[in-house]
Design a protein around this motif. Structure first.
Motif, short mmCIF file in Angstrom:
data_model
loop_
_atom_site.label_atom_id
_atom_site.label_comp_id
_atom_site.label_asym_id
_atom_site.label_seq_id
_atom_site.Cartn_x
_atom_site.Cartn_y
_atom_site.Cartn_z
N PRO A 35 0.85 -1.20 0.00
CA PRO A 35 0.00 0.00 0.00
C PRO A 35 0.88 1.24 0.00
O PRO A 35 1.71 1.40 0.88
N LEU A 36 0.73 2.10 -1.01
CA LEU A 36 1.60 3.28 -1.11
C LEU A 36 0.84 4.56 -0.80
O LEU A 36 1.27 5.65 -1.14
N GLY A 37 -0.31 4.41 -0.16
CA GLY A 37 -1.09 5.60 0.16
C GLY A 37 -2.04 5.95 -0.96
O GLY A 37 -3.22 5.60 -0.94
N ALA A 38 -1.50 6.64 -1.98
CA ALA A 38 -2.34 7.06 -3.09
C ALA A 38 -2.87 5.86 -3.87
O ALA A 38 -3.95 5.90 -4.43
N HIS A 39 -2.05 4.80 -3.94
CA HIS A 39 -2.52 3.60 -4.62
C HIS A 39 -1.85 2.36 -4.05
O HIS A 39 -1.07 2.45 -3.10
N LEU A 40 -2.18 1.25 -4.69
CA LEU A 40 -1.74 -0.04 -4.18
C LEU A 40 -0.84 -0.67 -5.24
O LEU A 40 -1.23 -0.77 -6.40
N LEU A 41 0.39 -1.03 -4.84
CA LEU A 41 1.27 -1.71 -5.80
C LEU A 41 1.16 -3.22 -5.55
O LEU A 41 1.48 -3.69 -4.46
#
Lengths: 281, 346
Positions: B293-299
């Motif tokens: 989870p990178l905050g703005a989106h999910l890798l």
């Protein structure tokens, strides 16, 4: 062992050595210089300074230093810059150039005596090519300037390498990027030398000059070989007081005078070439 | 006018061919970034433009004048060095004025120009200091100010931000871009940092093994990489590749799914950017391996057809390791590469 004390323990032996074999004799000499007839006095200094040979030997010493050191500085800088540019064979050239350092100063004086004396190489050569009719005696009291020149030449030949070695190390420490930046911003090679190399070399120049100037004030064996008594210098006078006149008080006073001149010169050099705080590489 | 033209420039260091036949035109006032991994020849090319290096063959033209035989000072350029090369024995003022002094400009002109650029770079209070008393960021500013003070036609920069910490780098990036845009100079900027390249450049030249692989606007380089190398180098995470088999009439079989593609007989690779996919009912079948989870989106790093595959998904997506995902690539974002030439196929 406690890491705080370890450095002090490690430097203790050399400190002890210097105290015993340098500081202690120095105190003895200083004491001797200020003592005469069992009391403290300036008599020794008065005696050596008022001697008729003192002004001449002082003048000779200073003149020699003034003539020799700048030439050596210029030569050492030139040689260091050239050797620094070399890609291959740099070490070989450095070894060759520093050969005179391995020769004792008396031997150096004798080598140059072999060139300049009446039956020496210079006379033989000039005679052989027909420039002169008969070998001339160059190193006499009639030719004080030739004597001076011969001593200066021998000193330059002998002791330029000590400055060279220090300056080569110093120049090697200057990052290449400074020269590239200087070139991009319009500095010619000569301007780069003046505006980048010289100022950034100040710490090495200090060391080289201090070392060289002190040695120049202590010049003795080369003068003894080439000039003998024709060319008195401070050190030869000191020697004469100690061993010919057996006046160790006066010799000690002379030694202190040389020390005083050396300290003064060192202070001048350090001051003139000081690097402002924050301005180091 | 200071257009830079590089014509057939090649450079050999002994037996090593550092640059192969480079041709590049940089327009007047353009911000051109040379981007590539270390050893790709980008710095060598910059130094050839600068004049610190000589090309083995080829020509360099600046402002309609052939300059490759001229010393750096006669090329109308200024340079910002990677390690700043701020002279330690001169004050900030004398550093900035160094080039002007070399041009023997009168004192008041030097003072005027130095003060102007110092103000522009916000270092007017440091003018009396030495470089040893400056921070890395301040030294950087002095190096840029020194270049700007020359009022050059072309400003060359060799990884100028690489020695700064991340936060300062971001700040300087924006500031440098603004200052250079105002100064009306042509800029050539070398970096290995793709974010720097994307955010600053008008145009990026991606270099690889001594060649320019692609020279185009940042968005073009990102969207339509001309070669596999560009696709893999630009973008974080990089593009995904999958093997594809032609089934005829421009139809391709990729991991069990059928896609429209180029009508060719060759074997091709299918490529898609991680963010150009979304979970859907039909699409590539992926087994999730690692979720970041990178905050703005999910890798999401997953396994597609036995190969590693990355997807950047909406942060609201609920997915955990081991889950089976169906990812539908956006059809207009799919790219195709020829594995033989490594070039893009339309």
């Amino acid at each position: 062992m406690n890491a705080r004390f370890l450095p002090y323990v490690l430097i203790a032996p050399v400190t002890f050595f210097l105290c015993v074999f340098f500081l202690y004799p120095f105190v003895l000499v200083a004491n001797q210089a200020f003592t005469a007839d069992g009391g403290y006095t300036m008599e020794n200094f008065r005696e050596v300074v008022s001697d008729w040979k003192f002004p001449i030997s002082l003048q000779n010493t200073l003149l020699l230093a003034a003539a020799v050191v700048p030439v050596q500085l210029a030569l050492a800088l030139l040689m260091a810059t050239m050797v620094n540019r070399m890609q291959k064979g740099r070490d070989l050239i450095l070894y060759v150039w520093t050969i005179p350092l391995g020769i004792s100063d008396l031997a150096a004086g004798i080598i140059w005596l072999a060139i300049f004396e009446q039956s020496g190489f210079l006379n033989s050569m000039l005679d052989a090519v027909g420039v002169i009719d008969k070998p001339a005696n160059l190193l006499t009291y009639q030719n004080p300037w030739i004597v001076f020149l011969a001593i200066a030449l021998a000193e330059i030949w002998r002791a330029t390498a000590i400055m060279l070695v220090i300056l080569v190390a110093g120049i090697g420490l200057i990052p290449k990027e400074y020269y590239e930046a200087a070139e991009v911003f319009g500095a010619s090679k000569w301007k780069q030398f003046l505006r980048i190399t010289l100022p950034l070399l100040r710490p090495s120049l200090q060391t080289a000059l201090v070392l060289r100037v002190i040695l120049a004030f202590e010049i003795f064996a080369v003068v003894a070989a080439l000039g003998g008594t024709l060319f008195p210098v401070l050190m030869s006078e000191t020697y004469a007081y100690q061993f010919d006149l057996l006046n160790s008080g006066a010799a000690a006073a002379m030694a202190l005078i040389i020390l005083g001149i050396s300290i003064a010169a060192t202070l001048v050099i350090l001051r003139a070439l000081r690097v402002p705080k924050g301005a180091t590489i | 006018m200071a257009e830079i033209q590089i014509k057939n420039v090649a450079k050999k260091f002994g037996e090593y061919q550092a640059l192969h036949d480079i041709n590049l035109t940089i327009s007047d006032r353009e911000f051109m970034v040379l981007l590539g991994a270390s050893g790709c020849g980008k710095t060598t090319l910059l130094r050839i433009i600068c004049g610190l290096e000589t090309a083995t063959t080829g020509e360099v033209w600046i402002g309609g004048r052939r300059v490759d035989h001229l010393p750096p000072k006669d090329r109308g350029i200024a340079m910002v060095f990677q390690n700043y090369a701020v002279f330690p024995h001169l004050t900030v003022f004398e550093n900035i004025g160094f080039g002007l002094r070399m041009q023997k400009l009168p004192n008041d002109e030097v003072t005027r120009r130095v003060e102007r650029v110092a103000e522009l770079m916000h270092i007017e209070m440091l003018l009396k200091r030495y470089s040893g008393e400056l921070s890395g960021g301040q030294r950087q500013r002095v190096a840029v100010a020194r270049a700007l003070a020359m009022e050059p036609d072309v400003i060359l920069m060799d990884e100028p931000l690489s020695n700064l910490d991340a936060l300062l780098r971001m700040e300087m990036r924006a500031e440098l871009k603004g200052v250079l845009a105002e100064s009306n100079t042509t800029a050539v900027y070398v970096t290995h940092d793709q974010v720097e390249a994307m955010s600053m450049a008008d145009r990026i030249s991606v270099m690889h093994k001594g060649k320019i692989v692609q020279a185009a606007s940042p968005i073009e380089v990102y969207r339509n990489p001309a070669a596999e190398f560009v696709a893999g180098f630009i973008g974080n995470p990089p593009m995904n590749f999958l093997p594809a088999t032609a089934t005829g009439n421009g139809q391709w079989r990729v991991a069990g799914q059928t896609f429209d593609g180029p009508d060719t007989e060759k074997t091709l690779k299918f490529a898609i950017r991680p963010e150009d996919m979304a979970p859907a009912d039909t699409g590539l079948v992926a087994i999730a391996k690692v979720i970041e989870p990178l905050g703005a989106h999910l890798l999401v790093t997953c396994d597609v057809d036995g190969g590693m595959f990355r997807a950047v998904l909406d942060s609201d997506t609920t997915v955990k390791a081991g889950d089976r995902l169906t990812l539908a690539p956006q059809p207009d974002r799919v790219r195709w590469f020829d594995p033989e030439t490594t070039l893009a196929v339309a």
